[in-house]
Design an enzyme around this catalytic site. Structure first.
Site, PDB file in Angstrom:
ATOM      1  N   CYS A 120       2.784   8.323   8.640  1.00  0.00           N
ATOM      2  CA  CYS A 120       2.274   6.995   8.150  1.00  0.00           C
ATOM      3  C   CYS A 120       1.067   7.206   7.386  1.00  0.00           C
ATOM      4  CB  CYS A 120       2.300   5.789   8.998  1.00  0.00           C
ATOM      5  SG  CYS A 120       1.731   4.506   8.580  1.00  0.00           S
TER       6      CYS A 120
ATOM      7  N   CYS B 114      -1.383   4.560   8.342  1.00  0.00           N
ATOM      8  CA  CYS B 114      -1.757   4.868   9.661  1.00  0.00           C
ATOM      9  C   CYS B 114      -2.840   5.821   9.623  1.00  0.00           C
ATOM     10  CB  CYS B 114      -0.798   5.335  10.577  1.00  0.00           C
ATOM     11  SG  CYS B 114       0.536   4.274  10.785  1.00  0.00           S
TER      12      CYS B 114
END
Length: 147
Positions: free
Chosen positions: A73, A76
């Site tokens: 991600c 993230c």
């Protein structure tokens, strides 16, 4: 730093010896068992599995920020430095945990995580705030300061 039950191993900044830190004492300063130097409270995000998550949440009196994330991600990865900054700034007054949603899908489902990054603030095991999406360190710190 990855947590292994039933304690965390913390290196002494003076003598580099490893010291066992019980999970319920992660927010406390301590002393090295070998040289007596002071050990600071944990000041970095702790990567936890479901078992360590439960042990830490059940044993902590401190507020806990949980970062639900995944390695693939992009947002993230962009949030990671902010999460680390929040852990450094709130050391001793809060704990920061990281839960990999790919490795712990049941834990993510328990908190209704549908998008990542997803941040949850827990106090005494109860959710007091939850938000998905990238936020900065200052925002994360402010969530932990409200008590």
């Amino acid at each position: 730093m990855q947590v292994r039950l039933p304690h965390l191993m913390q290196a002494c900044p003076q003598c580099a010896r490893s010291n066992r830190v019980p999970l319920e004492r992660l927010g406390d300063a301590g002393r090295c068992g070998a040289c007596g130097a002071q050990l600071a409270p944990v000041d970095e995000p702790l990567e936890v599995d479901a078992r360590a998550f439960e042990a830490i949440v059940d044993g902590s009196e401190l507020p806990i920020l949980v970062d639900f994330w995944a390695a693939w991600c992009g947002p993230c990865r962009a949030a990671a430095p902010h999460v680390a900054q929040a852990a450094r700034t709130t050391a001793g007054s809060a704990l920061v945990l990281k839960v990999d949603t790919d490795a712990e899908p049941e834990l993510a489902a328990r908190f209704g995580v549908q998008g990542i990054p997803n941040f949850v603030v827990l106090e005494r095991g109860r959710v007091v705030r939850q938000q998905a999406g990238l936020v900065d360190a200052r925002t994360l710190q402010s969530w932990l300061a409200r008590r």
